[in-house]
Enzyme design. Structure first.
Site, mmCIF file in Angstrom:
data_model
loop_
_atom_site.group_PDB
_atom_site.id
_atom_site.type_symbol
_atom_site.label_atom_id
_atom_site.label_comp_id
_atom_site.label_asym_id
_atom_site.label_seq_id
_atom_site.Cartn_x
_atom_site.Cartn_y
_atom_site.Cartn_z
ATOM 1 N N ALA A 73 74.645 60.540 53.326
ATOM 2 C CA ALA A 73 75.426 59.887 54.376
ATOM 3 C C ALA A 73 74.664 59.790 55.691
ATOM 4 C CB ALA A 73 76.734 60.653 54.579
ATOM 5 N N TYR A 74 73.875 60.810 56.014
ATOM 6 C CA TYR A 74 73.134 60.797 57.277
ATOM 7 C C TYR A 74 72.187 59.602 57.340
ATOM 8 C CZ TYR A 74 69.311 61.809 60.472
ATOM 9 O OH TYR A 74 68.345 61.691 61.438
ATOM 10 N N THR A 75 71.345 59.447 56.324
ATOM 11 C CA THR A 75 70.363 58.371 56.388
ATOM 12 C C THR A 75 71.021 56.996 56.292
ATOM 13 O OG1 THR A 75 69.907 58.699 54.026
ATOM 14 C CG2 THR A 75 68.407 59.720 55.574
ATOM 15 N N SER A 110 73.916 56.267 57.606
ATOM 16 C CA SER A 110 74.431 56.001 58.952
ATOM 17 C C SER A 110 73.300 55.616 59.903
ATOM 18 C CB SER A 110 75.194 57.214 59.490
ATOM 19 O OG SER A 110 74.324 58.279 59.843
#
Length: 340
Positions: free
Chosen positions: A142-144, A146
């Site tokens: 999810a981090y990358t 986003s």
């Protein structure tokens, strides 16, 4: 390139990247405004006499105050991590960014430098990948994902609203005053729990924080940076084994020797992550797809565009950067050596 003093609004100013950006800005004679939360540790900023703007990334009024009268904005803030829902990461990394971009447009800011990540590229082995390769539409975590969406949003504001945006994509960041990555790695090294995925000879896309800040300022100063993205690393081959081994040596610890076969690590990452998500686990399991990407994949990216367009030449080599980064964690003799 401009050498006149600027007013710079920095988000993430109490973090690793933002803190070093503030320090460098002051050293260059610029005026700094820093976005800080009420709960933030602002002792360094207070020591430096930095103007604080109280608020957070979702506070439109605070962002407007920070942007007002500002020449440049350095967006160094982000929700980071290898675990969490996409909605959580989007809220702070994309939707809050939209508020900051709106404030920058309203204030007619002269340059907006957005700190992204090399994680925006597809989760596979990379051998000299450059900016002609598009970001991955569906990232491993999810981090990358986003960060990919945040990049697209910032560049959209550049194209459609005329905001002079430049995007820098650093690799794995290390440096002094790191409160997360190096302390966690040292804990695992002391416990003897660290293990390489495969041989450990795979490339690590690392960058010393002062090299990154150097690149941020080049992106702020260069007229050719507007609307562009730039990969940034230390510009030399650094394997996972070289990085971890250097940390262990500077800390006076034995170099780790444990290895998990690469295929097994990939299988475990998939199975363990899947089980953790089914159970609704709130904290990251010991192995997951994001950690496999970091430890298992060959991550080598070209910085030739930054060299050519920005004149980027990393001021610090890896050996000096890691010694400086480890000085606060190292035994007394290593600390003395790092200080020179």
């Amino acid at each position: 390139m401009s050498t006149s003093p600027k007013t710079i609004f920095v988000t993430g100013a109490t973090g690793l990247v933002g803190g070093h950006a503030v320090e460098e800005a002051l050293a260059r004679g610029h005026r700094v405004k820093a976005l800080v939360r009420a709960s933030s540790d602002t002792r360094k900023l207070d020591e430096w006499g930095v103007e604080k703007v109280l608020g957070d990334l979702e506070d439109a009024d605070a962002l407007a105050r920070g942007a007002e009268g500002t020449d440049w904005i350095f967006n160094c803030a982000a929700k980071v991590g290898d675990w969490g829902t996409l909605a959580e990461f989007r809220r702070l990394n994309v939707e809050a960014l939209r508020l900051l971009l709106d404030a920058a447009v309203a204030a007619k800011v002269g340059r907006f430098v957005h700190v992204s990540s090399l994680g925006v590229y597809e989760g596979r082995d990379h051998f000299g990948t450059d900016e002609t390769t598009p970001p991955a539409a569906d990232s491993l975590d999810a981090y990358t994902r986003s960060k990919t969406e945040a990049e697209a949003l910032a560049l959209k504001y550049c194209k459609e609203k005329g905001l002079p945006v430049a995007v820098v994509r650093p690799g794995f960041i290390y440096g002094e005053r790191d409160r997360t990555v190096l302390p966690k790695l040292l804990t695992n090294l002391r416990r003897g729990t660290f293990a390489y995925f495969g041989s450990g000879e795979q490339a690590l896309n690392c960058i010393y924080v002062k090299n990154l800040v150097h690149g941020i300022f080049l992106a702020a100063e260069s007229p050719d940076a507007v609307g562009e993205t730039f990969n940034l690393t230390d510009g030399e081959p650094v394997s996972k084994r070289r990085f971890v081994g250097s940390v262990a040596e500077l800390a006076g610890l034995p170099a780790p020797k444990r290895k998990i076969p690469l295929k097994l690590a990939k299988f475990l990452a998939t199975v363990v992550e899947g089980g953790a998500r089914l159970r609704g686990r709130k904290d990251a399991p010991i192995i997951n797809k994001a950690r496999y990407k970091f430890l298992g994949l060959h991550l080598d990216y070209s910085i030739e565009k930054a060299r050519r367009v920005l004149g980027y030449a990393p001021p610090y080599g890896f050996d000096e950067g890691i010694a400086r980064s480890m000085a606060e964690h190292a035994p007394a003799e290593a600390h003395a050596a790092a200080r020179g």
